[in-house]
Design an enzyme around this catalytic site. Sequence first.
Site, PDB file in Angstrom:
ATOM      1  N   HIS A  74       7.865   6.075  -3.760  1.00 34.37           N
ATOM      2  CA  HIS A  74       7.408   5.965  -2.592  1.00 34.37           C
ATOM      3  C   HIS A  74       8.357   4.893  -1.744  1.00 34.37           C
ATOM      4  O   HIS A  74       8.729   3.989  -2.303  1.00 34.37           O
ATOM      5  CB  HIS A  74       5.860   5.785  -2.152  1.00 34.37           C
ATOM      6  CG  HIS A  74       5.281   4.407  -2.366  1.00 34.37           C
ATOM      7  ND1 HIS A  74       5.478   3.284  -1.876  1.00 34.37           N
ATOM      8  CD2 HIS A  74       4.637   4.004  -3.705  1.00 34.37           C
ATOM      9  CE1 HIS A  74       4.727   2.281  -2.357  1.00 34.37           C
ATOM     10  NE2 HIS A  74       4.545   2.716  -3.603  1.00 34.37           N
ATOM     11  N   ASP A  76       7.599   3.874   1.318  1.00 38.57           N
ATOM     12  CA  ASP A  76       6.942   3.069   2.392  1.00 38.57           C
ATOM     13  C   ASP A  76       6.342   1.605   1.785  1.00 38.57           C
ATOM     14  O   ASP A  76       6.074   1.930   0.548  1.00 38.57           O
ATOM     15  CB  ASP A  76       5.627   3.649   3.145  1.00 38.57           C
ATOM     16  CG  ASP A  76       4.477   4.408   2.187  1.00 38.57           C
ATOM     17  OD1 ASP A  76       5.027   4.624   1.105  1.00 38.57           O
ATOM     18  OD2 ASP A  76       3.563   4.457   2.442  1.00 38.57           O
ATOM     19  N   ASP A 111       6.667  -3.294  -5.290  1.00 39.34           N
ATOM     20  CA  ASP A 111       5.857  -2.234  -4.717  1.00 39.34           C
ATOM     21  C   ASP A 111       6.589  -1.467  -3.708  1.00 39.34           C
ATOM     22  O   ASP A 111       6.224  -1.504  -2.644  1.00 39.34           O
ATOM     23  CB  ASP A 111       4.313  -2.399  -4.157  1.00 39.34           C
ATOM     24  CG  ASP A 111       3.678  -1.280  -4.131  1.00 39.34           C
ATOM     25  OD1 ASP A 111       3.929  -0.203  -4.282  1.00 39.34           O
ATOM     26  OD2 ASP A 111       2.502  -1.531  -3.435  1.00 39.34           O
ATOM     27  N   GLU A 145       2.851   6.886   0.554  1.00 39.17           N
ATOM     28  CA  GLU A 145       1.867   6.777  -0.566  1.00 39.17           C
ATOM     29  C   GLU A 145       0.935   5.561  -0.122  1.00 39.17           C
ATOM     30  O   GLU A 145      -0.274   5.592  -0.524  1.00 39.17           O
ATOM     31  CB  GLU A 145       2.795   6.177  -1.794  1.00 39.17           C
ATOM     32  CG  GLU A 145       1.837   6.073  -3.031  1.00 39.17           C
ATOM     33  CD  GLU A 145       1.181   4.778  -3.103  1.00 39.17           C
ATOM     34  OE1 GLU A 145       0.169   4.672  -4.097  1.00 39.17           O
ATOM     35  OE2 GLU A 145       1.412   3.931  -2.641  1.00 39.17           O
ATOM     36  N   GLU A 146       1.396   4.639   0.507  1.00 44.55           N
ATOM     37  CA  GLU A 146       0.405   3.366   0.839  1.00 44.55           C
ATOM     38  C   GLU A 146      -0.622   3.715   1.778  1.00 44.55           C
ATOM     39  O   GLU A 146      -1.681   3.115   2.011  1.00 44.55           O
ATOM     40  CB  GLU A 146       1.209   2.469   1.469  1.00 44.55           C
ATOM     41  CG  GLU A 146       2.395   2.016   0.782  1.00 44.55           C
ATOM     42  CD  GLU A 146       1.605   0.916  -0.665  1.00 44.55           C
ATOM     43  OE1 GLU A 146       0.581   0.994  -0.746  1.00 44.55           O
ATOM     44  OE2 GLU A 146       2.490   0.395  -1.421  1.00 44.55           O
ATOM     45  N   GLU A 173       5.297   4.903 -10.350  1.00 51.49           N
ATOM     46  CA  GLU A 173       4.953   3.259 -10.439  1.00 51.49           C
ATOM     47  C   GLU A 173       3.744   2.918 -11.146  1.00 51.49           C
ATOM     48  O   GLU A 173       2.803   3.720 -11.250  1.00 51.49           O
ATOM     49  CB  GLU A 173       4.686   2.916  -8.782  1.00 51.49           C
ATOM     50  CG  GLU A 173       3.224   3.342  -8.373  1.00 51.49           C
ATOM     51  CD  GLU A 173       3.076   2.975  -6.779  1.00 51.49           C
ATOM     52  OE1 GLU A 173       3.227   1.573  -6.685  1.00 51.49           O
ATOM     53  OE2 GLU A 173       2.787   3.825  -6.080  1.00 51.49           O
ATOM     54  N   HIS A 373       1.517  -6.013  -2.513  1.00 59.45           N
ATOM     55  CA  HIS A 373       0.619  -6.212  -1.478  1.00 59.45           C
ATOM     56  C   HIS A 373       0.309  -7.823  -1.044  1.00 59.45           C
ATOM     57  O   HIS A 373      -0.404  -7.968  -0.211  1.00 59.45           O
ATOM     58  CB  HIS A 373      -0.761  -5.509  -1.381  1.00 59.45           C
ATOM     59  CG  HIS A 373      -0.638  -3.960  -1.632  1.00 59.45           C
ATOM     60  ND1 HIS A 373      -1.549  -3.155  -1.284  1.00 59.45           N
ATOM     61  CD2 HIS A 373       0.471  -3.162  -2.100  1.00 59.45           C
ATOM     62  CE1 HIS A 373      -1.333  -1.750  -1.553  1.00 59.45           C
ATOM     63  NE2 HIS A 373      -0.017  -1.901  -2.123  1.00 59.45           N
TER      64      HIS A 373
HETATM   65  C1  LIG Z   1      -7.339   7.322  -1.862  1.00 57.55           C
HETATM   66  S1  LIG Z   1      -5.943   6.687  -0.853  1.00 57.55           S
HETATM   67  C2  LIG Z   1      -5.701   5.121  -1.124  1.00 57.55           C
HETATM   68  C3  LIG Z   1      -4.475   4.653  -1.964  1.00 57.55           C
HETATM   69  C4  LIG Z   1      -4.637   3.408  -2.475  1.00 57.55           C
HETATM   70  N1  LIG Z   1      -3.567   3.210  -3.492  1.00 57.55           N
HETATM   71  C5  LIG Z   1      -3.052   1.805  -3.866  1.00 57.55           C
HETATM   72  C6  LIG Z   1      -2.296   1.871  -4.824  1.00 57.55           C
HETATM   73  O1  LIG Z   1      -3.598   0.940  -3.507  1.00 57.55           O
HETATM   74  C7  LIG Z   1      -6.035   3.163  -3.102  1.00 57.55           C
HETATM   75  O2  LIG Z   1      -6.053   3.156  -4.251  1.00 57.55           O
HETATM   76  O3  LIG Z   1      -6.956   2.509  -2.315  1.00 57.55           O
HETATM   77 ZN   LIG Z   2       3.028   1.589  -4.515  1.00 58.00          ZN
HETATM   78 ZN   LIG Z   3       1.210  -0.301  -2.889  1.00 59.74          ZN
END
Ligand SMILES: CSCC[C@H](NC(C)=O)C(=O)O
Ligand SMILES: [Zn+2]
Ligand SMILES: [Zn+2]
EC number: 3.5.1.14
Length: 403
Positions: A74, A76, A111, A145-146, A173, A373
């Site tokens: 991804h 972003d 990331d 993706e984020e 990833e 993050h």
């Molecule tokens: C359900 S969409 C959210 C996506 C987010 N992905 C990551 C990698 O932080 C998560 O798992 O909270």
């Molecule tokens: Zn990621």
């Molecule tokens: Zn991420």
Amino acid sequence: MSIQPSVQRFIEYLRIKTVQPTPDYAGCTEFLRRQAEEIGLEFQAKEYVAGKPVVVLSWAGTQPELPSIILNSHTDVVPVSEEHWSYPPFAATREATADGDFRIIARGAQDMKIVGLGYLEAVRLLKARGERLRRTLHLVFVPDEEIGGHDGMALFVESEEFRALNAGFALDEGMANPETELRVFYGERAPCWVRFVARGNAGHGSQFIRDTAAEKLVPIINELMDFRAAQLAELELPRADGSRRTLGDVTTTNLTMLRAGVQHNVVPDSAEVCFDIRMAPHIDYHAFRDWLQRLADQHGAELQLVQYWDDNSVSPTDSADPFWAAFARAVAAQGFTPAPEIFPAATDSRYLRRAGVPALGVTPLCNAPILLHDHDEYVTESQVLRAVAFYADVISAVADVDA
Ligand SMILES: CSCC[C@H](NC(C)=O)C(=O)O
Ligand SMILES: [Zn+2]
Ligand SMILES: [Zn+2]
């Protein structure tokens, strides 16, 4: 010391501000277009939602009829709290380390721009060596993706262009590991984000009001907290083979939002509680959802499923699987010990696996802090170079799996 060209390109990629909520996707697409031209890859960009390009760079294999390999990343990155950073997060500052290496400090370094750049540089290297691979490679760069991938990978896997790729295997990833093994994510826990909403009698806070909204939520919260405690106890028990359990072995439940009321002496007529639940792939997702529904019904609340992923596909990690076998051999030859694991959160791999494409999530960073993050996210130059060598071997291996 002069900067290696691959590291210079990494810095260039990091400097493109693809930060949510307003990523510079146009700048990123231009960067990728230039990479495609330089390396000699076919370039395609398509927006399934305006302004959110999915970019695919392809290198045809010698047997293009074989299912292809997707190298996914991804573009972003998550927002920053700039005041907590030692340097501007999109300057990609190079800082010398005591042992003669350099840290490159930037949002997205782990990331996951090291992965996207790793694919590009590995393919550049393979082509420069004059190698040809059996299977076609598609380097896929997806947006958003984020924020869940809904306008990115979710739409891409439904598209004609995706079907035309005829993908047979994918890399995506993973996560850094402070310990020595290479974490290889072959599945992930399914997000189940739920809201319970209760309605009840309102009135003056000095009175004995019956059937209030908030009291209906209390037993629901208690049940979920009991479930949470039982799962925590399970996490702390060793597995049958004595190894340590990871988050992928259990279902976690966090109470993340509570809302009710406007003033201290007014009994509110509605209340809500939200949980972020992540279901381990071995549980029965539908039975779990039915249990949540029963809890709501029993206590007079409404259940809302805000996110509910009901596919628990995992990718093979046994030596009989040719992609896994080729991957594991190449990883070992690179000096890494693969540690198969379930990803605790949600990545775009879930869309690929649901579409029937086995996907392994790997970020080749071992003995490295987990900084995704986080503030002052960085990787070292030697980690970048190592990632390029890693991908060159791993990509050759999986793309050479025969029919
Ligand atoms: C359900 S969409 C959210 C996506 C987010 N992905 C990551 C990698 O932080 C998560 O798992 O909270
Ligand atoms: Zn990621
Ligand atoms: Zn991420």
